[in-house]
Scaffold this motif. Structure first.
Motif, PDB file in Angstrom:
ATOM      1  N   PRO A 192      13.948  66.566  85.239  1.00  0.00           N
ATOM      2  CA  PRO A 192      14.775  66.301  86.424  1.00  0.00           C
ATOM      3  C   PRO A 192      13.969  65.996  87.680  1.00  0.00           C
ATOM      4  CG  PRO A 192      15.664  68.159  85.212  1.00  0.00           C
ATOM      5  CD  PRO A 192      14.350  67.822  84.572  1.00  0.00           C
ATOM      6  N   ASP A 193      12.824  66.652  87.847  1.00  0.00           N
ATOM      7  CA  ASP A 193      12.013  66.413  89.039  1.00  0.00           C
ATOM      8  C   ASP A 193      10.863  65.450  88.789  1.00  0.00           C
ATOM      9  OD1 ASP A 193      10.567  68.010  87.368  1.00  0.00           O
ATOM     10  OD2 ASP A 193      10.112  69.574  88.833  1.00  0.00           O
ATOM     11  N   GLY A 194      10.861  64.816  87.613  1.00  0.00           N
ATOM     12  CA  GLY A 194       9.800  63.864  87.306  1.00  0.00           C
ATOM     13  C   GLY A 194       8.453  64.497  87.030  1.00  0.00           C
ATOM     14  N   ALA A 195       8.422  65.817  86.792  1.00  0.00           N
ATOM     15  CA  ALA A 195       7.152  66.515  86.585  1.00  0.00           C
ATOM     16  C   ALA A 195       6.530  66.124  85.248  1.00  0.00           C
ATOM     17  CB  ALA A 195       7.363  68.022  86.629  1.00  0.00           C
ATOM     18  N   THR A 196       5.215  65.956  85.235  1.00  0.00           N
ATOM     19  CA  THR A 196       4.492  65.652  84.000  1.00  0.00           C
ATOM     20  C   THR A 196       3.636  66.834  83.540  1.00  0.00           C
ATOM     21  OG1 THR A 196       2.621  64.723  85.241  1.00  0.00           O
ATOM     22  CG2 THR A 196       4.368  63.196  84.577  1.00  0.00           C
ATOM     23  N   ASP A 197       3.677  67.948  84.286  1.00  0.00           N
ATOM     24  CA  ASP A 197       2.824  69.088  83.949  1.00  0.00           C
ATOM     25  C   ASP A 197       3.527  70.145  83.111  1.00  0.00           C
ATOM     26  OD1 ASP A 197       4.558  70.004  85.879  1.00  0.00           O
ATOM     27  OD2 ASP A 197       3.016  70.973  87.108  1.00  0.00           O
ATOM     28  N   ARG A 198       4.730  69.836  82.641  1.00  0.00           N
ATOM     29  CA  ARG A 198       5.410  70.767  81.737  1.00  0.00           C
ATOM     30  C   ARG A 198       6.228  69.972  80.722  1.00  0.00           C
ATOM     31  NH1 ARG A 198       8.585  71.133  86.376  1.00  0.00           N
ATOM     32  NH2 ARG A 198      10.806  70.688  86.043  1.00  0.00           N
ATOM     33  N   PRO A 199       6.469  70.547  79.540  1.00  0.00           N
ATOM     34  CA  PRO A 199       7.167  69.828  78.468  1.00  0.00           C
ATOM     35  C   PRO A 199       8.575  69.391  78.847  1.00  0.00           C
ATOM     36  CG  PRO A 199       5.956  71.682  77.571  1.00  0.00           C
ATOM     37  CD  PRO A 199       5.903  71.834  79.071  1.00  0.00           C
ATOM     38  N   CYS A 200       9.012  68.324  78.188  1.00  0.00           N
ATOM     39  CA  CYS A 200      10.350  67.787  78.420  1.00  0.00           C
ATOM     40  C   CYS A 200      11.275  68.189  77.270  1.00  0.00           C
ATOM     41  CB  CYS A 200      10.283  66.259  78.544  1.00  0.00           C
ATOM     42  SG  CYS A 200       9.663  65.434  77.052  1.00  0.00           S
ATOM     43  N   GLY A 201      12.501  67.708  77.321  1.00  0.00           N
ATOM     44  CA  GLY A 201      13.477  68.072  76.311  1.00  0.00           C
ATOM     45  C   GLY A 201      13.077  67.660  74.909  1.00  0.00           C
ATOM     46  N   LEU A 254      -3.316  74.180  75.476  1.00  0.00           N
ATOM     47  CA  LEU A 254      -1.854  74.255  75.539  1.00  0.00           C
ATOM     48  C   LEU A 254      -1.379  74.668  76.928  1.00  0.00           C
ATOM     49  CD1 LEU A 254      -1.099  75.849  72.058  1.00  0.00           C
ATOM     50  CD2 LEU A 254      -0.520  73.536  72.802  1.00  0.00           C
ATOM     51  N   GLU A 255      -2.079  75.609  77.541  1.00  0.00           N
ATOM     52  CA  GLU A 255      -1.684  76.035  78.886  1.00  0.00           C
ATOM     53  C   GLU A 255      -1.850  74.894  79.885  1.00  0.00           C
ATOM     54  OE1 GLU A 255      -4.040  79.504  79.458  1.00  0.00           O
ATOM     55  OE2 GLU A 255      -2.736  80.777  78.215  1.00  0.00           O
ATOM     56  N   GLU A 256      -2.907  74.121  79.716  1.00  0.00           N
ATOM     57  CA  GLU A 256      -3.109  72.963  80.603  1.00  0.00           C
ATOM     58  C   GLU A 256      -2.026  71.911  80.378  1.00  0.00           C
ATOM     59  OE1 GLU A 256      -6.584  69.674  81.653  1.00  0.00           O
ATOM     60  OE2 GLU A 256      -7.042  71.398  80.378  1.00  0.00           O
ATOM     61  N   ALA A 257      -1.495  71.842  79.148  1.00  0.00           N
ATOM     62  CA  ALA A 257      -0.456  70.865  78.814  1.00  0.00           C
ATOM     63  C   ALA A 257       0.948  71.365  79.158  1.00  0.00           C
ATOM     64  CB  ALA A 257      -0.529  70.517  77.329  1.00  0.00           C
ATOM     65  N   GLY A 258       1.057  72.556  79.767  1.00  0.00           N
ATOM     66  CA  GLY A 258       2.362  73.046  80.198  1.00  0.00           C
ATOM     67  C   GLY A 258       3.013  74.052  79.273  1.00  0.00           C
ATOM     68  N   TRP A 259       2.209  74.665  78.396  1.00  0.00           N
ATOM     69  CA  TRP A 259       2.722  75.688  77.494  1.00  0.00           C
ATOM     70  C   TRP A 259       2.231  77.059  77.931  1.00  0.00           C
ATOM     71  CZ3 TRP A 259       4.980  74.539  72.390  1.00  0.00           C
ATOM     72  CH2 TRP A 259       5.222  73.162  72.197  1.00  0.00           C
ATOM     73  N   GLN A 260       2.935  78.098  77.496  1.00  0.00           N
ATOM     74  CA  GLN A 260       2.466  79.480  77.640  1.00  0.00           C
ATOM     75  C   GLN A 260       1.944  79.916  76.282  1.00  0.00           C
ATOM     76  OE1 GLN A 260       6.262  81.050  78.936  1.00  0.00           O
ATOM     77  NE2 GLN A 260       5.484  81.363  81.014  1.00  0.00           N
ATOM     78  N   ALA A 261       0.751  80.496  76.252  1.00  0.00           N
ATOM     79  CA  ALA A 261       0.152  80.876  74.973  1.00  0.00           C
ATOM     80  C   ALA A 261      -0.467  82.261  75.064  1.00  0.00           C
ATOM     81  CB  ALA A 261      -0.912  79.856  74.563  1.00  0.00           C
ATOM     82  N   GLY A 262      -0.114  83.110  74.115  1.00  0.00           N
ATOM     83  CA  GLY A 262      -0.688  84.450  74.029  1.00  0.00           C
ATOM     84  C   GLY A 262      -1.294  84.667  72.660  1.00  0.00           C
TER      85      GLY A 262
END
Length: 209
Positions: free
Chosen positions: A114-123, A182-190
């Motif tokens: 919605p905000d055009g962000a590229t730093d987090r995954p899309c649908g 993965l974190e740099e690509a917009g994921w959370q990883a533990g």
């Protein structure tokens, strides 16, 4: 003869939900698609726009030079999740293909978030978790595991948890590098340990904000 959609309109069509045909984008572009008979505006709130059968036909047509590829979709390119047989085309050509797919993914994020962000995954990524995580890893240069169970390299697998994948990598340092990617690509990883095998793995999910 009806003029073909513009490059901007085609990008909206390509980014539509693969199942429902739901569209997102600027109101002017959506209205233009409605005028061309390629989309319709739903009568009920929130009055979303959806592809018409004609719009779906445009989407399924042969790609033109302006088409935005949807990485790892059914058919065509697919990121390596780990465990596949090595392909004859592996090498520089594969690297270029993967990098191109990742750039296409970033463009898909820009168009559909919605905000055009590229730093987090899309649908699309949220509905194709394993392939999306694998693409982020392969595009960053991580090596997928081969078909032999003893092969090193990452393996991305589905989990019972919603919006979460497991990433296995026998080398601890490589596993931590996968987490950073993965974190740099917009994921959370533990990082976690399997109780039975004591194997270390990542549990990763797409970040929403």
């Amino acid at each position: 003869m009806t003029r073909p959609p513009t490059a901007a309109q085609r990008r909206l069509i390509e980014a539509a939900d693969p199942v429902t045909g739901r569209l997102r984008g600027p109101e002017a572009q959506l209205a233009a698609l409605v005028k061309r008979g390629l989309a319709f505006r739903h009568a009920r709130p929130p009055h979303d726009h959806f592809l018409t059968p004609a719009g779906h036909r445009v989407r399924e047509a042969e790609p033109g030079p302006e088409r935005v590829e949807q990485p790892a979709a059914t058919g065509g390119f697919a990121a390596r999740v780990g465990g596949e047989e090595a392909a004859p085309g592996d090498g520089p050509a594969r690297l270029r293909e993967v990098r191109g797919a990742w750039q296409g993914m970033l463009e898909l994020r820009r168009m559909t978030n919605p905000d055009g962000a590229t730093d987090r995954p899309c649908g699309w990524e949220r509905s194709h978790l394993v392939r999306a995580a694998a693409l982020a890893l392969e595009a960053a240069g991580h090596r997928p595991a081969g078909a032999d169970p003893g092969d090193g390299g990452y393996r991305v697998r589905a989990t019972p948890q919603p919006e979460a994948v497991a990433v296995y990598e026998p080398d601890g340092e490589a596993l931590r590098a996968c987490a950073a990617t993965l974190e740099e690509a917009g994921w959370q990883a533990g990082e976690y340990t399997e109780p039975r095998t004591r194997a270390r793995y990542l549990l990763a999910s797409p970040r929403r904000v």
